[in-house]
Design an enzyme around this catalytic site. Structure first.
Site, mmCIF file in Angstrom:
data_model
loop_
_atom_site.group_PDB
_atom_site.id
_atom_site.type_symbol
_atom_site.label_atom_id
_atom_site.label_comp_id
_atom_site.label_asym_id
_atom_site.label_seq_id
_atom_site.Cartn_x
_atom_site.Cartn_y
_atom_site.Cartn_z
ATOM 1 N N LYS A 1 -23.118 5.735 -37.161
ATOM 2 C CA LYS A 1 -23.572 5.311 -36.007
ATOM 3 C C LYS A 1 -24.867 4.965 -35.916
ATOM 4 C CE LYS A 1 -22.078 10.327 -33.277
ATOM 5 N NZ LYS A 1 -22.178 10.074 -32.831
ATOM 6 N N GLY B 1 -23.053 18.056 -29.383
ATOM 7 C CA GLY B 1 -23.835 19.540 -30.090
ATOM 8 C C GLY B 1 -24.096 20.782 -29.008
ATOM 9 N N ARG C 1 -16.128 11.671 -14.878
ATOM 10 C CA ARG C 1 -15.964 11.599 -13.448
ATOM 11 C C ARG C 1 -16.956 11.838 -12.739
ATOM 12 N NH1 ARG C 1 -12.457 15.744 -10.221
ATOM 13 N NH2 ARG C 1 -12.160 17.470 -11.593
ATOM 14 N N GLY D 1 -16.907 16.018 -32.093
ATOM 15 C CA GLY D 1 -18.199 15.964 -32.585
ATOM 16 C C GLY D 1 -18.547 17.640 -33.901
ATOM 17 N N SER D 2 -19.547 18.368 -33.570
ATOM 18 C CA SER D 2 -19.711 19.556 -33.668
ATOM 19 C C SER D 2 -18.328 20.891 -33.388
ATOM 20 C CB SER D 2 -20.716 20.437 -33.342
ATOM 21 O OG SER D 2 -21.396 18.942 -33.388
#
Lengths: 303, 202
Positions: A90, A162, A174, A244-245
């Site tokens: 990132k 997160g 959506r 991710g987390s």
């Protein structure tokens, strides 16, 4: 999605075909956040199609506060050495030098990410200027098209990183897919109005209207914590998932990672999703959106 | 065999594309343009319903792991023994190779060749190139190489179909098995798809 493109000249590198092409190869797969070489190996072993190398998963970035920056090249190298699958990293929004550094290191994809603290409040990175491809987050179709117009070769719906809470991810995917459908029903004048509203060339809007899809691969990110979450996003139109987390903040990362990979592949097979969801142990704790003060929301970074 | 290339013979009726992960949709779209019934294959039993199978580009570690876990590899070996044509593009070529140094997950191990992964470097080293392909005539085939593997050894039964300028083998055939290091599904040139679909008739 219409992904076929006209050939560039012989021997060329860093072309649009190559940038968008790598994202094509990731489709139907799961890209996992990892903070150590050991995590990266667990992710690869579980069947991840790529890993995102970063110093802290978003849940910890959120907890730590302060300024979140590009990761130490040392740890990115360690992860690149540990696995054979693509490695992403990132850069802060607008921080083109962090992106230059990541390109120099040799990462396979740069994520210009709202999870890090933005470096520029007016300009995103000019991604056409790079040979390395970029993925960017988006909350709606206009944001996705602005990023593509700047050179993003892959889009991920933002969600709220997160949190382990899927609600924002659902809202954003959506918003993107509904707006694409709607474009298909608009006449030429309305498409021009839409292009002005989105602040992108009308040709891009016309192309999306005609194809019924983005001109690049669309993944989902920000809140996936369970195999059912992963399958939900695929059924809602994502072509793959970033987690991710959700994996390394859970009780049994290796099993949960593998289960999320399987649920992403067999996303319409509820029996299979049920099977892989059994006895996975605790998911990450998660946060309700209401508990996050407005100034701590990540998805609103970028424009 | 040579004569099959580029000819408009009747094509395979139902061609499968392994849809576990990767750019299977692009292969299915190409098959559709050729008027062939394409099947997105994700389960072992679907291998009984097809006359040919394409393994798409993607991540070979992911595809190998899922294919072995769902018993697809064992079943595929049986179908290949019965003469079903199989074509691997990029990750797919890795998937069907007998020898892949250091590969962490199981593979189908069908074709007598050694394939080295990421042999040209990382994504920034990915490239496009025009290839002269055996039997395709004088018009070069524009090929897209993405974190591509290379075929570093070919067994005695293998016919080399294309090489890069430096001699690296990037397309090869062994009977009804076909391997390409690159992605014909990402360009508009359908000659490799036609060629593959003709293999079942040989």
């Amino acid at each position: 999605m219409a992904s076929q493109s006209t050939p560039d000249k012989n021997g060329s590198k860093g072309t649009w075909t190559l940038k968008t092409g790598l994202a094509q190869m990731l489709k139907g797969g799961v890209i996992m956040d990892v903070v150590t070489a050991e995590h990266a190996k667990i992710a690869e072993e579980a069947g991840a199609v790529a890993v995102m190398a970063l110093e802290r998963v978003p849940a910890d970035i959120r907890a730590a506060g302060g300024v979140a920056r590009m990761s130490d090249p040392e740890m990115i190298h360690a992860i690149m050495d540990a696995v054979t699958i693509p490695v992403m990293a990132k850069a802060r929004i607008g921080h083109f030098v962090e992106a230059q550094v990541l390109e120099a290191i040799g990462v396979d994809y740069v994520d210009e990410s709202e999870v890090l603290t933005p470096a520029d409040l007016k300009n995103h990175i000019d991604k056409h200027a790079f040979k390395v491809p970029f993925v960017c987050g988006a909350r709606d179709l206009g944001e996705a098209l602005r990023r593509i117009n700047e050179g993003a070769a892959m889009i991920r719906s933002k969600g709220e990183a997160g949190t382990g809470n899927i609600v924002e991810a659902v809202t954003h995917i959506r918003a993107i897919t509904d707006a694409i459908k709607e474009l298909g029903e608009l006449g030429p004048d309305a498409l021009e109005t839409r292009a002005r509203e989105y602040r992108v060339p009308v040709e891009l809007v016309r192309q999306v209207a005609k194809d019924g899809s983005l001109p690049v691969v669309l993944f989902c990110a920000g809140g996936i914590a369970t195999p059912a979450d992963a399958a939900l996003m695929m059924q809602l139109g994502a072509e793959g998932n970033f987690v991710g987390s959700g994996i390394f903040k859970s009780a049994d990362p290796a099993r949960r990672a593998k289960a999320i990979v399987e649920a992403t592949t067999h996303f319409r097979d509820a029996k299979l999703v049920a099977e892989v969801s059994r006895g996975l142990g605790e998911a990450m704790r998660g946060l309700s959106l209401e508990s996050i003060p407005a100034q701590e929301r990540l998805a609103v970074r970028g424009w | 065999m040579q004569s099959a290339v580029g000819e408009r013979r009747p094509l395979t009726a139902r061609a499968g594309v392994l849809g576990l992960q990767g750019d299977f949709a692009e292969h299915l779209a190409t098959l559709d343009r050729l008027g062939v019934d394409g099947v997105d294959v994700r389960r072992r039993e679907q291998l009984d319903d097809i006359d040919a199978l394409i393994i798409p580009g993607g991540e070979s570690t992911t595809i190998g792991k899922l294919a072995s876990q769902y018993g697809i590899i064992d079943k595929l070996k049986d179908r290949v023994a019965e003469g079903m044509p199989v074509w691997g593009t990029c990750a797919g070529a890795i998937f069907i190779a007998k020898d892949v140094p250091g590969h962490p997950h199981p593979l189908a191990s069908l074709m007598d060749m050694t394939v080295e992964r990421n042999a040209f470097g990382r994504q920034v080293d990915s490239f496009e190139a025009d290839l002269d392909v055996k039997g395709f005539g004088s018009e070069p085939f524009h090929a897209v190489f993405i974190r591509a593997p290379r075929i570093s050894r070919v067994g005695p039964g293998i016919e080399v179909l294309a090489r890069l300028g430096d001699g690296t083998v990037v397309a090869a055939r062994q009977g009804r098995l076909l391997a390409t290091s690159f992605h014909p599904e990402l360009t508009h040139d359908e000659r490799f798809h036609r060629y593959f679909l003709s293999l079942g008739k040989s």
